[in-house]
Design a protein around this motif. Structure first.
Motif, PDB file in Angstrom:
ATOM      1  N   ASN A  71      -3.238 -11.543   0.119  1.00  0.00           N
ATOM      2  CA  ASN A  71      -2.692 -12.810  -0.371  1.00  0.00           C
ATOM      3  C   ASN A  71      -3.192 -13.111  -1.782  1.00  0.00           C
ATOM      4  O   ASN A  71      -2.423 -13.517  -2.664  1.00  0.00           O
ATOM      5  N   LEU A  72      -4.483 -12.911  -1.988  1.00  0.00           N
ATOM      6  CA  LEU A  72      -5.081 -13.249  -3.283  1.00  0.00           C
ATOM      7  C   LEU A  72      -4.542 -12.368  -4.407  1.00  0.00           C
ATOM      8  O   LEU A  72      -4.157 -12.880  -5.467  1.00  0.00           O
ATOM      9  N   ILE A  73      -4.505 -11.051  -4.190  1.00  0.00           N
ATOM     10  CA  ILE A  73      -4.057 -10.164  -5.265  1.00  0.00           C
ATOM     11  C   ILE A  73      -2.565 -10.366  -5.543  1.00  0.00           C
ATOM     12  O   ILE A  73      -2.117 -10.253  -6.691  1.00  0.00           O
ATOM     13  N   THR A  74      -1.801 -10.704  -4.514  1.00  0.00           N
ATOM     14  CA  THR A  74      -0.383 -10.993  -4.719  1.00  0.00           C
ATOM     15  C   THR A  74      -0.213 -12.221  -5.604  1.00  0.00           C
ATOM     16  O   THR A  74       0.617 -12.231  -6.526  1.00  0.00           O
ATOM     17  N   CYS A  75      -0.996 -13.251  -5.339  1.00  0.00           N
ATOM     18  CA  CYS A  75      -0.901 -14.475  -6.144  1.00  0.00           C
ATOM     19  C   CYS A  75      -1.348 -14.235  -7.585  1.00  0.00           C
ATOM     20  O   CYS A  75      -0.762 -14.790  -8.527  1.00  0.00           O
ATOM     21  N   LEU A  76      -2.362 -13.408  -7.770  1.00  0.00           N
ATOM     22  CA  LEU A  76      -2.777 -13.048  -9.130  1.00  0.00           C
ATOM     23  C   LEU A  76      -1.669 -12.302  -9.860  1.00  0.00           C
ATOM     24  O   LEU A  76      -1.416 -12.525 -11.051  1.00  0.00           O
ATOM     25  N   PHE A  77      -1.004 -11.418  -9.149  1.00  0.00           N
ATOM     26  CA  PHE A  77       0.100 -10.654  -9.742  1.00  0.00           C
ATOM     27  C   PHE A  77       1.232 -11.593 -10.161  1.00  0.00           C
ATOM     28  O   PHE A  77       1.814 -11.448 -11.240  1.00  0.00           O
TER      29      PHE A  77
ATOM     30  N   GLU B 136       0.812  -1.209   0.000  1.00  0.00           N
ATOM     31  CA  GLU B 136       0.000   0.000   0.000  1.00  0.00           C
ATOM     32  C   GLU B 136       0.850   1.266   0.000  1.00  0.00           C
ATOM     33  O   GLU B 136       0.374   2.331  -0.374  1.00  0.00           O
ATOM     34  N   ASP B 137       2.081   1.160   0.436  1.00  0.00           N
ATOM     35  CA  ASP B 137       2.959   2.324   0.514  1.00  0.00           C
ATOM     36  C   ASP B 137       3.069   3.017  -0.841  1.00  0.00           C
ATOM     37  O   ASP B 137       3.149   2.363  -1.885  1.00  0.00           O
ATOM     38  N   ALA B 138       3.084   4.336  -0.807  1.00  0.00           N
ATOM     39  CA  ALA B 138       3.104   5.121  -2.046  1.00  0.00           C
ATOM     40  C   ALA B 138       4.343   4.870  -2.880  1.00  0.00           C
ATOM     41  O   ALA B 138       4.349   5.126  -4.091  1.00  0.00           O
ATOM     42  N   THR B 139       5.421   4.381  -2.276  1.00  0.00           N
ATOM     43  CA  THR B 139       6.658   4.138  -3.018  1.00  0.00           C
ATOM     44  C   THR B 139       6.697   2.760  -3.679  1.00  0.00           C
ATOM     45  O   THR B 139       7.655   2.458  -4.390  1.00  0.00           O
ATOM     46  N   ALA B 140       5.694   1.929  -3.452  1.00  0.00           N
ATOM     47  CA  ALA B 140       5.695   0.584  -4.017  1.00  0.00           C
ATOM     48  C   ALA B 140       5.566   0.636  -5.536  1.00  0.00           C
ATOM     49  O   ALA B 140       4.750   1.385  -6.080  1.00  0.00           O
ATOM     50  N   LYS B 141       6.351  -0.182  -6.221  1.00  0.00           N
ATOM     51  CA  LYS B 141       6.223  -0.275  -7.676  1.00  0.00           C
ATOM     52  C   LYS B 141       4.896  -0.917  -8.068  1.00  0.00           C
ATOM     53  O   LYS B 141       4.275  -0.535  -9.056  1.00  0.00           O
ATOM     54  N   ALA B 142       4.491  -1.919  -7.290  1.00  0.00           N
ATOM     55  CA  ALA B 142       3.192  -2.555  -7.503  1.00  0.00           C
ATOM     56  C   ALA B 142       2.299  -2.103  -6.340  1.00  0.00           C
ATOM     57  O   ALA B 142       2.442  -2.597  -5.224  1.00  0.00           O
ATOM     58  N   ARG B 143       1.401  -1.177  -6.612  1.00  0.00           N
ATOM     59  CA  ARG B 143       0.617  -0.506  -5.565  1.00  0.00           C
ATOM     60  C   ARG B 143      -0.710  -1.236  -5.364  1.00  0.00           C
ATOM     61  O   ARG B 143      -1.437  -1.507  -6.322  1.00  0.00           O
ATOM     62  N   ILE B 144      -1.033  -1.521  -4.109  1.00  0.00           N
ATOM     63  CA  ILE B 144      -2.229  -2.289  -3.785  1.00  0.00           C
ATOM     64  C   ILE B 144      -3.257  -1.406  -3.091  1.00  0.00           C
ATOM     65  O   ILE B 144      -2.927  -0.606  -2.211  1.00  0.00           O
ATOM     66  N   SER B 145      -4.506  -1.561  -3.493  1.00  0.00           N
ATOM     67  CA  SER B 145      -5.627  -0.922  -2.804  1.00  0.00           C
ATOM     68  C   SER B 145      -6.732  -1.965  -2.665  1.00  0.00           C
ATOM     69  O   SER B 145      -6.720  -2.991  -3.335  1.00  0.00           O
TER      70      SER B 145
ATOM     71  N   LYS C 265      -8.648  -8.389   5.295  1.00  0.00           N
ATOM     72  CA  LYS C 265      -7.736  -7.661   4.415  1.00  0.00           C
ATOM     73  C   LYS C 265      -6.506  -8.489   4.097  1.00  0.00           C
ATOM     74  O   LYS C 265      -5.979  -8.446   2.969  1.00  0.00           O
ATOM     75  N   HIS C 266      -6.003  -9.259   5.084  1.00  0.00           N
ATOM     76  CA  HIS C 266      -4.789 -10.049   4.865  1.00  0.00           C
ATOM     77  C   HIS C 266      -4.995 -11.088   3.771  1.00  0.00           C
ATOM     78  O   HIS C 266      -4.078 -11.353   2.976  1.00  0.00           O
TER      79      HIS C 266
ATOM     80  N   ILE D 273      -7.024  -4.492  -5.634  1.00  0.00           N
ATOM     81  CA  ILE D 273      -6.513  -4.085  -6.944  1.00  0.00           C
ATOM     82  C   ILE D 273      -5.013  -3.871  -6.822  1.00  0.00           C
ATOM     83  O   ILE D 273      -4.537  -3.313  -5.825  1.00  0.00           O
ATOM     84  N   ILE D 274      -4.272  -4.291  -7.825  1.00  0.00           N
ATOM     85  CA  ILE D 274      -2.841  -4.014  -7.870  1.00  0.00           C
ATOM     86  C   ILE D 274      -2.534  -3.294  -9.187  1.00  0.00           C
ATOM     87  O   ILE D 274      -3.021  -3.680 -10.255  1.00  0.00           O
ATOM     88  N   ARG D 275      -1.756  -2.216  -9.090  1.00  0.00           N
ATOM     89  CA  ARG D 275      -1.396  -1.427 -10.273  1.00  0.00           C
ATOM     90  C   ARG D 275       0.111  -1.438 -10.431  1.00  0.00           C
ATOM     91  O   ARG D 275       0.853  -1.125  -9.496  1.00  0.00           O
ATOM     92  N   PHE D 276       0.538  -1.786 -11.643  1.00  0.00           N
ATOM     93  CA  PHE D 276       1.969  -1.930 -11.912  1.00  0.00           C
ATOM     94  C   PHE D 276       2.246  -1.575 -13.365  1.00  0.00           C
ATOM     95  O   PHE D 276       1.600  -2.100 -14.284  1.00  0.00           O
TER      96      PHE D 276
END
Length: 466
Positions: free
Chosen positions: A299-305, A260-269, A294-295, A276-279
């Motif tokens: 996990n799910l959006i990370t696995c999709l990514f 979620e951190d603003a500096t993340a290359k792959a940003r999660i909301s 939320k956890h 949602i993940i934006r990259f």
């Protein structure tokens, strides 16, 4: 199938294999024998596998690897008389041999195609959930091309046995790495040589053996160093930038920071029922109505990514598969029991996983239109916390009180420590001691329930019919 010519590279083997087969599956369980297979005899605490080989050898097993000692030499002499067509080869240590053979097998497999990937998962919490989610998504879309750790066979034996399932049809291994003592992740990485991976998070796990969370970080984050070394910095590795320890890892060429951190290359909301993940200008949305908290959305959006990174053209199919995932038995699953909704996680518990699950449960209670006073919360012991055991149980007790839950039961040896954080909670010595009251008063009074504790508590027994 292992190429038998590779066995000459195994230092622990004390003989030359010369069967009529060039490749054989390797097994360690006589019950899983399919002809022809090689059998590795690993001594048990109470049994010697050489004592129970008659049926397997009668089926024509061509090769047996056994641990070399005087007792086993005598046993093998007798077996050879009865089964002269089987070749018996000694080794200095059966487990070491299995690890060496697996290592050579995986190196050869990876050399056959640049897309062949060992994706390893380490971390304090969520390893098995990530493994289950990622393997489900991949296997649904790519049947026959994915090998994954079964159950939580993630140790010095489970990892080799998983990797031995790799065939020429396999494109990816989803490998869970477990550790409760310093140095174990390194052993597993040395066997598997992962060329991609993820360390989920760092928390207060196995402190009885590690002592501090800093030592847990050193252990679990070894995977980062392994992927970087194996791939010379080009391997895909996810860095959880929201984790206070993992964010200190220096990114390398193939790594991606996420969170979620603003500096993340792959940003999660987060959205209702998903995330949602934006990259790099692209977006993936993962939705699933069968998971809680939320956890688990993370996990799910990370696995999709991860899945989409390796197979970008299959993005939509992965999204559809992710929506169908359901938690495995006793792990963060919703069950219906006697007309009540129950969130059951009776497999594992530590301070960070307990807090994340409780917060997710609170959200679910409110989303379903209940009040917090409608919920019954049952918390079992959190094990392997060492000298910090009282402190962590007190903190979780205080946390559940701060969340607003009023009908709380603490079960196990550390119930009194929980109560020191939540004096209104009800201590119970064991699941058996609590079962009658729970099945009587609690199920009648409360329409929605939360049950979580370490495996030793066997909290699922609260729902046994007997």
């Amino acid at each position: 199938m292992i190429n038998l010519s590779l066995l000459k590279r195994c230092p622990s083997l004390k003989g030359e294999v010369s069967t009529s087969h060039s490749h054989l599956p390797f097994i360690t369980d006589t019950r899983k024998y399919h002809h022809p297979s090689a059998f590795v005899a690993i001594p048990g605490a109470k049994t010697n596998p050489l004592d129970v080989l008659t049926e397997l050898l009668g089926k024509g097993c061509p090769l047996v690897i056994f641990q070399d000692d005087a007792t086993n030499q005598d046993k093998v002499k007798e077996l050879q008389k009865q089964f002269p067509k089987t070749q018996f080869i000694p080794c200095t240590d059966s487990v070491t041999f299995l690890q060496e053979a697996t290592h050579e097998h995986i190196k050869e497999w990876k050399s056959k195609s640049p897309k062949n990937t060992v994706f390893a998962i380490s971390g304090s919490n969520g390893k098995t959930t990530h493994k289950e989610m990622l393997s489900f998504i991949l296997k649904t879309v790519l049947p026959g091309k994915i090998v994954a750790t079964e159950k939580n066979n993630n140790n010095h034996l489970g990892v080799p046995l998983t990797l031995l399932n790799v065939t020429d049809q396999t494109e990816m291994v989803v490998l869970e790495l477990g550790s409760n003592h310093p140095g174990e992740i390194k052993v597993l990485c040395d066997i598997a040589e992962p060329n991609a991976g993820l360390t989920t998070n760092i928390g207060a796990t196995h402190l009885e053996f590690f002592g501090t969370e800093e030592k847990v970080f050193e252990e679990e984050a070894y995977l980062y160093h392994a992927v970087k070394a194996v791939t010379k910095g080009s391997g895909f590795y996810l860095i959880n930038i929201d984790d206070k320890f993992l964010k200190s890892l220096e990114p390398f060429t193939g790594s991606v920071t996420y969170g979620e951190d603003a500096t993340a290359k792959a940003r999660i909301s987060y959205v209702e029922n998903g995330a949602i993940i934006r990259f790099n200008g692209q977006e993936i949305m993962g939705l699933n109505s069968h998971i809680t908290g939320k956890h688990n959305k993370l996990n799910l959006i990370t696995c999709l990514f991860i899945a989409t990174h390796f197979y970008p053209s299959l993005k939509q199919k992965f999204i559809e598969a992710a929506a169908e995932f359901r938690p495995t038995k006793n792990r963060s699953e919703w069950i219906e029991f006697e007309g009540r909704s129950v969130y059951l996680d009776a497999y594992n518990a530590n301070p960070s996983s307990m807090k994340a699950a409780l917060l997710g449960f609170k959200d679910s209670v409110l989303e379903q239109g209940f009040k917090l006073t409608d919920a019954c919360v049952v918390l079992g012991d959190m094990n392997e916390l060492g000298d910090s055991t009282p402190q962590y149980h007190r903190e979780v007790g205080q946390y559940v009180k701060e969340l607003g839950f009023t009908n709380v039961y603490f079960v196990g040896r550390f119930a009194s420590h929980y109560v020191s954080g939540d004096p209104q909670g009800h201590p119970k010595t064991s699941s058996a001691d609590f079962k009658s009251e729970y099945r009587g008063d609690c199920l009648k009074k409360f329409p929605i329930h939360f049950i979580k504790g370490s495996r030793s508590l066997q909290l699922e027994s609260l729902f046994d019919i007997t």
